[in-house]
Design a protein around this motif. Structure first.
Motif: not given
Length: 422
Positions: A54-60
């Motif tokens: 559903d969703e990809v988040k990029t970061g720490d």
């Protein structure tokens, strides 16, 4: 019906793909590396991949601005392949003192997310005596949260992956499901490197392909993806390179293409290099076109080399799914004790004489053995020492690892090293 999963430190999707095949749908994947995040998004949109999220988040992942764990409360599975450098044998094994360590932090998120199951994988180094106290802390913390947890060393070659690749896997389930969990049984006769790669290596009509297949008639050593701190792409440290040499593979880099009909290699020298597509196949990924890696060549190699082999993730995922469905007969499960000295120090909560710690385990320990254990514990925990009339006493203090503290040294160290963390 698919179960829902949230995965952190998702990398290029090895674990995510395996879990998807096992019957889990990812509502969220969080990844630090931008190219790896693009890989996840690309394959989620790719019709041939048979994979979606559903969703990809990029970061720490520990940055509350990236995602909010409480929004996923009650998810079926919280999974992740948290960074390996804090525990790898080839590194400094800084454990709780490494700014890349997210194992303890992830375990702490269980209190917020309350998943029905937890799956975390890491390198074999975490299974060593150096981290006995760390492991015990993790098990004890999960027990207080109402979970039954167990570690298991799993070899990828036991699940039809042509590579040794031992991984130390933690599975924890809420007490009502734990009795139904069974570790997947190893399969037999994993294919060799030669068998697995013959068609790819011979694509351009290389004349020595049959000789190469015969020489590469073994399981591959563990592929090492490496990190941004250490140069370009190669297949591993010196010992691994020697193992690859025996397979007639040049491990000093990754090729752009396979050998052609006019290429000839000395039977006593280095063989051809592998391509990223070959390395991906040795990791258990689908062939190119069915799983696409984004970024430049070295980034692609690191994504592939650092992945959790999809067939292994699928096998463990199916075992977790069966447990959540309460399939089979429930069996009482008792966590394995990893560090009896840690257990005594924690239960007493005050200073303990060294003589008392000598009887902490199944058999009496020498004072030197107790001191060695205390020394190891002192790397991940604050240990107080007190001597009175020649009698030494020890007290277990706080855990040094980052578990979400606002004032932890991890924040400054992470920002300083951010560009080199992968």
């Amino acid at each position: 019906m698919k179960l829902n999963a949230v995965e952190i430190c998702a990398g290029a999707g090895g674990q995510a793909l395996g879990l998807h095949k096992a019957g889990f749908h990812h509502t969220l994947a969080v990844e630090l590396d931008q190219n790896a995040s693009k890989t996840l998004k690309t394959n989620s949109d790719l019709k041939n991949s048979g994979f979606s999220l559903d969703e990809v988040k990029t970061g720490d992942v520990a940055d509350p601005g990236i995602w909010k764990p409480h929004e996923y409360k009650g998810i079926d599975l919280l999974a992740g392949g948290v960074p390996c450098p804090p525990f790898t044998i080839a590194g400094k094994q800084l454990g709780a003192n490494d700014e890349r360590d997210l194992f303890a932090w992830t375990v702490e998120q269980v209190a917020t997310v309350e998943p029905r199951a937890l799956l975390l994988e890491n390198v074999r180094g975490l299974s060593m005596p150096r981290f006995a106290g760390y492991r015990q802390h993790v098990l004890d913390r999960l027990t207080t949260l109402g979970y039954v947890a167990e570690w298991r060393l799993i070899h990828a070659s036991d699940f039809n992956v042509p590579q040794l690749r031992p991984r130390f896997v933690l599975v924890a389930l809420q007490e009502k499901y734990a009795g139904y969990f069974r570790w997947p049984k190893p399969l037999l006769n994993a294919p060799t490197v030669g068998e697995s790669l013959k068609d790819l290596m011979g694509t351009r009509g290389w004349g020595q392909i049959d000789d190469w297949v015969e020489r590469a008639n073994k399981i591959a050593p563990t592929i090492v993806g490496g990190s941004k701190k250490h140069g370009g792409a190669d297949l591993g440290p010196t010992r691994a390179k020697r193992a690859w040499h025996e397979l007639w593979v040049d491990a000093h880099g990754v090729a752009n293409d396979v050998p052609g009909p006019k290429d000839e290699y000395s039977l006593d020298g280095r063989g051809p290099k592998l391509t990223n597509e070959m390395v991906a196949r040795l990791q258990g990924f689908p062939d190119e076109g069915k799983w696409i890696f984004e970024g430049p060549k070295t980034s692609k190699y690191r994504q592939i080399g650092n992945a959790f082999p999809p067939p292994v993730a699928e096998a463990v995922g199916k075992a977790i799914k069966n447990a959540l469905g309460k399939k089979g007969e429930a069996v009482a499960r008792k966590p394995v004790e990893h560090d009896p000295i840690y257990k005594v120090l924690k239960e007493v909560g005050d200073f303990v004489k060294v003589e008392s710690l000598q009887t902490a385990g199944d058999k009496p320990l020498e004072i030197s053995e107790v001191e060695l254990s205390i020394s190891r514990l002192g790397k991940d925990f604050n240990i107080e020492t007190f001597s009175d009339n020649g009698v030494t006493k020890y007290k277990l203090g706080s855990f040094k690892a980052f578990t979400g503290q606002d004032d932890h040294d991890r924040h400054a160290m992470f920002l300083k090293s951010r560009a080199k963390i992968s």
